[in-house]
Design an enzyme around this catalytic site. Sequence first.
Site, PDB file in Angstrom:
ATOM      1  N   GLY A   1      10.979  -6.389  -4.244  1.00 45.77           N
ATOM      2  CA  GLY A   1      11.147  -5.252  -3.325  1.00 45.77           C
ATOM      3  C   GLY A   1      11.267  -5.743  -1.895  1.00 45.77           C
ATOM      4  O   GLY A   1      10.620  -6.708  -1.514  1.00 45.77           O
TER       5      GLY A   1
ATOM      6  N   THR B   1       8.228 -13.234  -7.678  1.00 42.28           N
ATOM      7  CA  THR B   1       9.047 -14.331  -7.150  1.00 42.28           C
ATOM      8  C   THR B   1       8.331 -15.671  -7.305  1.00 42.28           C
ATOM      9  O   THR B   1       8.961 -16.696  -7.593  1.00 42.28           O
ATOM     10  CB  THR B   1       9.372 -14.062  -5.663  1.00 42.28           C
ATOM     11  OG1 THR B   1      10.044 -12.812  -5.596  1.00 42.28           O
ATOM     12  CG2 THR B   1      10.239 -15.149  -5.066  1.00 42.28           C
TER      13      THR B   1
ATOM     14  N   THR C   1       5.114  -9.186   0.642  1.00 39.68           N
ATOM     15  CA  THR C   1       5.023  -7.899  -0.057  1.00 39.68           C
ATOM     16  C   THR C   1       4.144  -6.951   0.756  1.00 39.68           C
ATOM     17  O   THR C   1       3.141  -7.379   1.352  1.00 39.68           O
ATOM     18  CB  THR C   1       4.447  -7.993  -1.491  1.00 39.68           C
ATOM     19  OG1 THR C   1       4.101  -6.670  -1.937  1.00 39.68           O
ATOM     20  CG2 THR C   1       3.197  -8.829  -1.603  1.00 39.68           C
TER      21      THR C   1
ATOM     22  N   ASP D   1       2.309  -4.973  -0.602  1.00 40.55           N
ATOM     23  CA  ASP D   1       1.118  -4.745  -1.438  1.00 40.55           C
ATOM     24  C   ASP D   1      -0.042  -5.687  -1.076  1.00 40.55           C
ATOM     25  O   ASP D   1      -1.188  -5.418  -1.452  1.00 40.55           O
ATOM     26  CB  ASP D   1       1.452  -4.951  -2.925  1.00 40.55           C
ATOM     27  CG  ASP D   1       2.560  -4.047  -3.404  1.00 40.55           C
ATOM     28  OD1 ASP D   1       2.861  -3.063  -2.705  1.00 40.55           O
ATOM     29  OD2 ASP D   1       3.140  -4.324  -4.471  1.00 40.55           O
TER      30      ASP D   1
ATOM     31  N   GLN E   1       7.407   3.451   3.366  1.00 44.52           N
ATOM     32  CA  GLN E   1       6.435   2.426   3.738  1.00 44.52           C
ATOM     33  C   GLN E   1       7.047   1.031   3.846  1.00 44.52           C
ATOM     34  O   GLN E   1       6.439   0.125   4.389  1.00 44.52           O
ATOM     35  CB  GLN E   1       5.298   2.382   2.698  1.00 44.52           C
ATOM     36  CG  GLN E   1       4.499   3.658   2.677  1.00 44.52           C
ATOM     37  CD  GLN E   1       3.732   3.842   1.372  1.00 44.52           C
ATOM     38  OE1 GLN E   1       2.532   3.629   1.309  1.00 44.52           O
ATOM     39  NE2 GLN E   1       4.423   4.237   0.320  1.00 44.52           N
ATOM     40  N   ARG E   2       8.244   0.874   3.261  1.00 47.84           N
ATOM     41  CA  ARG E   2       8.871  -0.461   3.291  1.00 47.84           C
ATOM     42  C   ARG E   2      10.004  -0.546   4.307  1.00 47.84           C
ATOM     43  O   ARG E   2      10.578  -1.613   4.496  1.00 47.84           O
ATOM     44  CB  ARG E   2       9.444  -0.798   1.907  1.00 47.84           C
ATOM     45  CG  ARG E   2       8.401  -0.961   0.867  1.00 47.84           C
ATOM     46  CD  ARG E   2       8.808  -1.857  -0.278  1.00 47.84           C
ATOM     47  NE  ARG E   2      10.161  -1.780  -0.733  1.00 47.84           N
ATOM     48  CZ  ARG E   2      10.503  -1.589  -2.025  1.00 47.84           C
ATOM     49  NH1 ARG E   2       9.593  -1.403  -2.930  1.00 47.84           N
ATOM     50  NH2 ARG E   2      11.767  -1.602  -2.373  1.00 47.84           N
TER      51      ARG E   2
END
Length: 366
Positions: free
Chosen positions: A12, A113, A133, A135, A291-292
């Site tokens: 992502g 990854t 990320t 996350d 959020q990204r």
Amino acid sequence: MTQTIGILTSGGDSPGLNAAIRGVGKACQSHYGMRIIGIRDGFRGLMENRTMPLEGDTLSGILTLGGTILGTSREKPHKMTVDGKLQDMTETLVANYHANKLDCLVCLGGGGTQKNALRLKQAGLNVVTLPKTIDNDVALTDITFGFDTALGIATDAIDRLHSTAHSHHRIIVVEIMGHRAGWLALGAGIAGGADVILIPEIPYDVAVVSEAIKTRKEKGKTFSIVAVAEGAISKQEFASQQAGGKKKDKKAKVVTAEPELVYAERTLRLAHELEQSTGLEARVTILGHLQRGGTPSAADRVLATRLGTAAADLVQRRQYGVMVAARGESTVPVLLEEVAGQVKTVPPDHPWVESARGVGTSFGDQ
Ligand code: F6P
């Protein structure tokens, strides 16, 4: 001899990817005189040998850009859909690495990854990775780039939801990304002053969440903000999963296989149950890919630049097969074998959790 480096972004997208590409690229080129080739769309692009030059001005003006100029995909070298079939394309990736005369492939990505890069290492390629990320769930690094930006966006969203929840005397359940880790919901929940924070690492009891909201109501606080991580799960569902998922209750049967639908279904059900049990209206906001998106925060730009230039230093020293981890103010190389397959979740007694409990935030567990 001049080294040639390939760079790809995988998984992502995340704010800070371009800052990291710039960090790796500029340090490799101007500091060490290496040649840089961009690989488009992650491992898929390497399989299809789709490259782009990263010479001249290509690395200028991208520090503040969101997304990735290289494009990304969630494809895995050993499981790629080709001609309608899932195939192991590792050999093709290896062949294209050599066709481009690469001395090293720098892979920017999250947990998946790291695993894929390890596979390429095992296939004989020189690889260096960076932890990216929103996350923040990559093991053995203090932090991943993208997390700080997403934390800011989610916090801003909670701030905005507060005023509308307050005006309408409502419960607002806000779903925050994070996959299997609760870092983002926990951080944004604390920063935004959420009344309840639900994370995957601490299964919740709806009755306990409901009690927390009713207690607030009794004190005259007729609204509540519930920050729920997309992977958060009730104690009941958790127990059922632990038992092998064989004894799922009727409600669990409507859960579909797509993760975002599973998350949304759980979030909507939680809001409905809270509305029923508290007598307050409830609304749901799913922040999703907002959020990204957009420009990276200053902290992410600094982190991505630090990690990117550290990767260039490792490549120069021909220290391959490692992820560049952030440790305090410095960076350290970590063997891919140690990081691949690990997920950094929130320890239930983490200081952030303790602090949130300290200010009266409920985790729905006690
Ligand atoms: O890993 C980053 C992340 O944004 C997770 O928080 C989320 O679960 C997932 O990606 C969403 O993936 P996609 O962009 O493929 O919908």
